[in-house]
Structure formats: structure tokens, C-alpha cells
Design a protein around this motif. Structure first.
Motif, PDB file in Angstrom:
ATOM      1  N   TRP A 112       0.830  -1.197   0.000  1.00 23.68           N
ATOM      2  CA  TRP A 112       0.000   0.000   0.000  1.00 23.68           C
ATOM      3  C   TRP A 112       0.881   1.270   0.000  1.00 23.68           C
ATOM      4  O   TRP A 112       0.669   2.188  -0.780  1.00 23.68           O
ATOM      5  N   SER A 113       1.916   1.289   0.858  1.00 26.50           N
ATOM      6  CA  SER A 113       2.814   2.449   0.925  1.00 26.50           C
ATOM      7  C   SER A 113       3.510   2.663  -0.419  1.00 26.50           C
ATOM      8  O   SER A 113       3.671   3.790  -0.880  1.00 26.50           O
ATOM      9  N   ALA A 114       3.935   1.546  -1.027  1.00 25.48           N
ATOM     10  CA  ALA A 114       4.643   1.645  -2.303  1.00 25.48           C
ATOM     11  C   ALA A 114       3.749   2.272  -3.364  1.00 25.48           C
ATOM     12  O   ALA A 114       4.168   3.149  -4.123  1.00 25.48           O
ATOM     13  N   ARG A 115       2.491   1.817  -3.398  1.00 27.12           N
ATOM     14  CA  ARG A 115       1.564   2.352  -4.396  1.00 27.12           C
ATOM     15  C   ARG A 115       1.309   3.837  -4.166  1.00 27.12           C
ATOM     16  O   ARG A 115       1.221   4.630  -5.079  1.00 27.12           O
ATOM     17  N   TRP A 116       1.163   4.182  -2.892  1.00 29.35           N
ATOM     18  CA  TRP A 116       0.942   5.572  -2.555  1.00 29.35           C
ATOM     19  C   TRP A 116       2.146   6.417  -3.000  1.00 29.35           C
ATOM     20  O   TRP A 116       2.023   7.498  -3.565  1.00 29.35           O
ATOM     21  N   LEU A 121      12.324  12.833  -0.419  1.00 32.99           N
ATOM     22  CA  LEU A 121      12.217  12.461   0.990  1.00 32.99           C
ATOM     23  C   LEU A 121      11.203  13.337   1.712  1.00 32.99           C
ATOM     24  O   LEU A 121      10.423  12.854   2.532  1.00 32.99           O
ATOM     25  N   ARG A 122      11.191  14.633   1.383  1.00 33.52           N
ATOM     26  CA  ARG A 122      10.204  15.527   2.000  1.00 33.52           C
ATOM     27  C   ARG A 122       8.790  15.082   1.662  1.00 33.52           C
ATOM     28  O   ARG A 122       7.931  15.008   2.524  1.00 33.52           O
ATOM     29  N   ALA A 123       8.586  14.770   0.385  1.00 33.34           N
ATOM     30  CA  ALA A 123       7.257  14.358  -0.062  1.00 33.34           C
ATOM     31  C   ALA A 123       6.805  13.088   0.648  1.00 33.34           C
ATOM     32  O   ALA A 123       5.666  12.969   1.104  1.00 33.34           O
ATOM     33  N   LEU A 124       7.745  12.106   0.784  1.00 35.05           N
ATOM     34  CA  LEU A 124       7.385  10.842   1.416  1.00 35.05           C
ATOM     35  C   LEU A 124       7.135  11.051   2.922  1.00 35.05           C
ATOM     36  O   LEU A 124       6.255  10.439   3.514  1.00 35.05           O
ATOM     37  N   ARG A 180       5.970  13.654   4.368  1.00 34.16           N
ATOM     38  CA  ARG A 180       4.717  14.368   4.623  1.00 34.16           C
ATOM     39  C   ARG A 180       3.583  13.390   4.910  1.00 34.16           C
ATOM     40  O   ARG A 180       2.719  13.642   5.702  1.00 34.16           O
ATOM     41  N   TYR A 181       3.598  12.265   4.277  1.00 32.66           N
ATOM     42  CA  TYR A 181       2.532  11.283   4.475  1.00 32.66           C
ATOM     43  C   TYR A 181       2.957  10.211   5.459  1.00 32.66           C
ATOM     44  O   TYR A 181       2.286   9.186   5.596  1.00 32.66           O
ATOM     45  N   GLY A 182       4.069  10.407   6.084  1.00 32.96           N
ATOM     46  CA  GLY A 182       4.533   9.456   7.090  1.00 32.96           C
ATOM     47  C   GLY A 182       4.830   8.080   6.528  1.00 32.96           C
ATOM     48  O   GLY A 182       4.680   7.073   7.216  1.00 32.96           O
ATOM     49  N   LEU A 183       5.215   8.011   5.259  1.00 31.24           N
ATOM     50  CA  LEU A 183       5.514   6.702   4.662  1.00 31.24           C
ATOM     51  C   LEU A 183       6.815   6.167   5.241  1.00 31.24           C
ATOM     52  O   LEU A 183       7.823   6.888   5.307  1.00 31.24           O
TER      53      LEU A 183
END
Lengths: 278, 331
Positions: free
Chosen positions: B246-250, B285-288, B290-293
Motif C-alpha cells: 500500500w505504501s509503495a503504491r501511494w 524524501l520531503r514528499a514521502l 509528509r505522508y509518514g511513509l
């Protein structure tokens, strides 16, 4: 680990330091001969078996063929050992000369000769050193086998110590000349197996179709013909005459001349091949 | 010969160099120039012609066609003068295995004309610098791969070579030894030695060389500074591994949002994308974040030699055969 540390903090100073860009031919030959001698005598196992091999050869031939001693042409020598021994000297020279070639190929394989070829040194000195070192090795072998033959096999040559010394000296000259032939083959082939195959083909006919083990008069006509053109026959005849205190006649100058021709011809071919591409 | 200062004179000049062994073409139409005090990396696979090129420049093999000069001397006609100024190490030029490290270094120093005492002193110095003092009296036969390589290099530096040839100097070395060797090569280049090294690794060429030539099937297929070559080859690649599918797809969407072209491997939970520049990593890294991935792993890989070849071939197919593909090295 502090070795590695040292390496990164104190790197070598390469430039404008030494100014060493070449040495004289004499230095090259001296340094390289010393190197080869150290390699030849450095391993006591190599020395031991290297010295044992000719003794075993002599023991076998003198015992297995002892019946030859009563054949016409040999009987006059008062024991087969007196006939056989001088020839054995020359044959040992031949085997050692072959070793010179094999040694050169082995070194090409491990790579030190590869570096020599990229150094500002003459190819002649690399090859000269090799043959000098092998001739020194041969000298030790000859002394050991002469002592062994005198002590164990009742070898009593009529030429006395001086005749024997002359025979050994002649053998060294012949051995040195022969080593150039095999060094030339080595620089040409550069493959240990092939080198040995080629060398054995050269060695056996030279050894056996000669006056080494039996007088020529007892051989089939065609072998006799081969033996008369075999250069080793002259070396063997000359060594035998010297050891037994007889006149060597033409055989002596001929043997020395042939050795020099082999050295010059082999040397020229080897020096040319040595610089050629790997 | 032109009168130029020592540093500006080209140490190596090669034009139209070719070598054939019977029916086999080992090298063909090679042109290159190496400036004094610079490092050239010759990059290529096994059989690309790297060793043949080095062998010709080190006067071990004669060229079939073309000309090559080292330190202003023609390798075919003035081999001895060339050999006075170079040193070579590689799989075919090594040390005497029956001698110790000390014995080898003294031997080579003597052959270069050093008096006995000076040769001994130089050997001690090099043994210490290369960390071989403890093993100095053992036969080289017993050395590890890394020690052997250090001894090989030390043997090269016994004299004062103007040009140093290193044929695949780090093949088979562990990472620590490799880093040490790189440091030594850099130091030598800084102190004015011209270095030609062959390698199969783009990374090694990138780290050490001022210029790189790429050899394939005996011909130079590309050349330039490491930056130029990398720009032509394309980007580094990042691979991010997540904890679940799920995280990967997101994350794929996030990759796209900052302008990357991701590839998803749903089974391994990984997302892979080419990086136009290193700065993108930060944005990613910032983008990832932000969603706590949650990341399991993140790697950035350099392009490999295979990718270099592939991209060069792609370039060839896409453009008409341009001479630009065989870029001249004019340092």
C-alpha cells in the motif's frame, strides 16, 4: 590497520627524487644472475632433488646396462662406468639446459619477466643472467656426480684429476651453449607444456643417437648416420677423451665451436623474440 | 619537437593506433592525448582492448598501424627511452614471487641504476609507505591479493616514473584496499605523475580520472571528462523499498508529483526511478515524509559500465552515425 593509515597520510614521493633511469649492462647481468642463483639455491628441496636426479640417472644406467661393458669397443675402457661417466656429464648438461628454458617460461608465467620487459634494461642481460645461473647450477651438479661416481661406482678415469677437470670444464661450455637453444625455444613458445613437448623431442634423439651409451659401431647404419651429425657426439667424444687421458683430436675444437654457434644463434633468436609481443 | 613546459606537454599522444593478432583485431583507429600530470581512465569490458593499448604504450607490444608516443618518444622506434620514463603494473607485469618484498624492491632499484645502499634505503622507505614492513622478509608468494597489489605499485615507484600504467589495479581487491590504492593514485597525480589506468568500473574511472575513454571491441566509442560522460550516459537511479504494498503504491504518486518517472515492483514493495540530479532526493524524501511513509531501504546507484554501453548504442541508433561518437580527447 595502522599500515593503511600510514599509507594514506604519507604517500610516496615519486618525482625528481631518485633520477634512476637505467644501469650498466654489467650491473644488470650481475644483479639478475644473483637473483636467479638465489632462486636456484634458495630452496633446499629444489637443491637436494636437483642434485639427486643425475645421481639416480647414473646409477640406473651404469647398473642396467652393465652388460654393455663386455661389448667390443667398450671392453677396452676397463668397466662400463669409465665409458658412461663422461657421457653422463654431457647429458646432465643437456637436461639442465632444458631446465633453463622451462625456468624462463615459468617466470614469464608468474610475471616477473613481464616487468623486466617494461624496464629500461637490455633483453640480453635478462637472458645472459639466466644462462649464467643455470651454468653455475650445472657446475655444482657435475662436481657432485663426479664425486658420487668415484666413491660409489669405482670410476677411475686414466686422465686423473686434471683430465676430469678438463672434461667438466668442457661440459660447462657445452651446457652454456645448449642452454641458449632452449632459452630461444622458450622465448618462442612461451607455454610450459608446449615448451616441454618441443624440448623432449629435441632431447631424446640428441641423447640416445650418440656415442653416449654405446659405441657407434654397434648401432644400425641409420642411427650411426644420425649420430655422426649429432653435435652432442662430438661433445661426448671430447669429454670422454679428456677424462680418460686420450687425445680428443678434432672433437674438442668442434665441440667448443658448436657450443659457441648455439650460444650466438640461440642468443640472437632469443633476444629478438624476447622483445616481441606477449 | 615543440618546446613546451614540462607540465603542458602532452605526455602521451596516440593517432590511428591499431593492433591485429592474425585474424583478430585487438585495437583499431585509437586516437587519444593525455596531458602531463593528468589521469586517464580506459574503461571497457574484458577483451575490449585495454591491455593491448597499455602494452603498446609500455613498449611490450608493437602496434600494427598508427603511431604512439610517450614523453615525446615514439614507442616503436625509441622503446628504450620510453622505458626509462614509465612504470607498469598489471596482470602480466609482476614481481618475483620467490623473493621477499624487500628483495624485489632492492632488485628493481638496482636494475634502475641505484647503488646498493641507496637501493636498500629506497626499499625501506617504500615498505613503510605501503605498509609492508612487517611482511617485508616473507616470499611474495605468501602475500594476500591486497598486499601483492601494494607491492606491485611500490615496485613501480622505485624509480621516478613520469608515466605510470596501471592495468586493472583494483580488480579483486577488497573495498578498504581499493580506497587506499585510489588515495595513492590521486597523490601521485597531484605530485605530477601522469597516470593511465584501465578499469571495468565506471565508478573507479569517475573517482580518479580527469578524462575517460571508453573502449569497445578495440575502438574508442566515447571520451571526455567524467562529468561529460555521465551526462551522456544518464542519471543515477534510486530504489526505495517500503514496508508494504500500500505504501509503495501511494509513493508512486508522490514520485510522479515531483516530476520523476517511477517503476513499481508490487511484490518487493519497491519503487525505482532515474534521478536527474542529486537535489531531487531531498524533494522526494520531503514528499514521502509528509505522508509518514515508512522506508525500509533507500539506495542510489551509479550507472554501470553496461549502462554506459547501452546508452552509447542507443545514441548510435537514434542518430545518424556521427563522428561525435568518437570524441577526440584533446586535453
Amino acid at each position: 590497520m595502522n599500515a593503511r593509515h600510514a599509507r594514506t597520510t604519507r604517500a610516496p614521493e615519486p618525482h625528481d627524487r631518485t633520477g634512476w633511469t637505467g644501469s650498466t649492462l654489467r650491473t644488470q647481468v650481475w644483479v639478475l644472475t644473483a637473483r636467479s642463483l638465489r632462486a636456484a639455491f634458495g630452496d633446499y628441496r629444489l637443491v637436494f632433488f636437483g642434485l639427486l636426479q643425475p645421481v639416480v640417472l647414473l646409477l640406473l644406467f651404469s647398473q642396467v646396462f652393465s652388460g654393455v661393458g663386455s661389448l667390443p669397443g667398450v671392453a677396452a675402457y676397463d668397466g662400463y662406468i669409465n665409458y658412461l661417466m663422461p657421457a653422463t656429464l654431457v647429458n646432465i648438461a643437456m637436461i639442465t639446459a632444458m631446465g633453463a628454458g622451462a625456468g624462463l617460461v615459468a617466470e614469464t608465467y608468474t610475471g616477473v619477466v613481464g616487468r623486466f620487459r617494461s624496464l629500461p634494461i637490455s633483453p640480453v642481460s635478462v637472458l645472459l643472467a639466466r644462462t649464467f645461473a643455470d651454468t653455475a647450477r650445472l657446475a655444482v651438479q657435475l662436481v657432485v656426480i663426479v664425486v658420487a661416481a668415484v666413491l660409489l661406482l669405482r670410476f677411475r678415469p686414466d686422465g686423473g684429476p686434471f683430465g676430469l677437470a678438463a672434461a667438466v670444464l668442457l661440459t660447462l661450455v657445452v651446457g652454456w651453449g645448449l642452454s641458449w637453444v632452449f632459452v630461444a625455444i622458450a622465448t618462442w613458445q612461451r607455454n610450459v607444456e608446449l615448451m616441454q613437448a618441443v624440448s623432449f623431442i629435441a632431447m631424446y634423439p640428441l641423447m640416445f643417437s650418440s656415442s653416449a651409451y654405446m659405441p657407434l659401431q654397434n648401432m644400425p647404419a641409420w642411427v650411426r648416420a644420425v649420430a655422426t651429425v649429432n653435435p652432442l657426439t662430438y661433445a661426448i667424444d671430447a669429454a670422454r677423451a679428456l677424462a680418460l687421458g686420450r687425445s680428443p683430436g678434432w672433437a674438442l675444437p668442434l665441440a667448443v665451436l658448436l657450443a659457441m654457434v648455439a650460444a650466438l644463434g640461440g642468443g640472437a633468436a632469443a633476444a629478438r623474440n624476447f622483445r616481441r609481443s606477449a | 619537437m615543440r618546446k613546451l613546459g614540462k607540465m603542458e606537454r602532452a605526455r602521451i599522444d596516440v593517432t590511428g593506433l591499431g593492433k591485429t593478432y592474425g585474424p583478430v583485431t585487438a585495437l583499431t583507429g585509437v586516437d587519444l592525448t593525455v596531458a602531463a600530470g593528468s589521469v586517464l581512465a580506459v574503461l571497457g569490458h574484458n577483451g575490449a582492448g585495454k591491455t593491448t593499448l597499455v602494452d603498446i604504450l609500455a613498449t611490450r607490444t608493437r602496434p600494427s598501424t598508427g603511431k604512439a608516443s610517450v614523453c615525446g618518444y615514439d614507442v616503436a622506434t625509441h622503446g628504450h627511452e620510453v622505458r626509462r620514463r614509465i612504470a607498469l603494473t598489471g596482470q602480466f607485469a609482476s614481481v618475483d614471487e620467490t623473493l621477499s618484498a624487500r628483495g624485489n624492491l632492492v632488485l628493481f632499484a638496482r636494475l634502475l641504476g641505484a647503488p646498493a645502499r641507496a637501493a636498500k634505503a629506497r626499499a625501506e622507505e617504500l615498505l613503510e609507505v605501503f605498509g609492508l614492513t612487517e611482511a617485508a622478509d616473507r616470499p611474495a608468494l605468501t602475500y594476500s591479493g591486497g598486499m601483492r597489489r601494494r607491492l606491485d605499485l611500490a615496485a613501480c615507484l622505485v624509480g621516478s616514473p613520469e608515466v605510470l600504467f596501471l592495468d586493472e589495479p583494483t580488480t579483486g581487491l577488497d573495498p578498504v584496499s581499493r580506497t587506499g590504492l585510489w588515495a595513492t593514485v590521486r597523490h601521485l597525480a597531484r605530485s605530477g605523475t601522469t597516470v593511465v589506468l584501465t578499469t571495468q568500473y565506471l565508478e573507479e574511472a569517475d573517482r580518479l580520472a580527469d578524462r575517460i575513454v571508453v573502449l569497445a571491441a578495440g575502438a574508442v566509442v566515447a571520451g571526455g571528462t567524467p562529468a561529460e560522460l555521465k551526462a551522456r550516459v544518464g542519471a543515477r537511479t534510486t530504489t526505495v523499498t517500503f514496508r508494504d504494498e500500500w505504501s509503495a503504491r501511494w509513493a508512486v504518486e508522490e514520485f510522479q508529483r515531483i516530476g520523476l518517472a517511477p517503476t513499481l515492483d508490487p511484490d518487493a514493495y519497491t519503487v525505482t526511478a532515474a534521478l536527474p540530479d542529486a537535489g531531487v532526493i531531498l524533494a522526494l524524501l520531503r514528499a514521502l515524509d509528509r505522508y509518514g511513509l515508512d522506508l525500509a531501504d533507500l539506495t542510489v546507484t551509479e550507472p554501470t559500465l553496461d549502462e554506459v554501453y547501452l546508452s552509447l548504442h542507443r545514441a548510435k541508433w537514434q542518430q545518424p552515425p556521427a563522428p561525435a561518437a568518437v570524441e577526440r580527447d584533446t586535453a
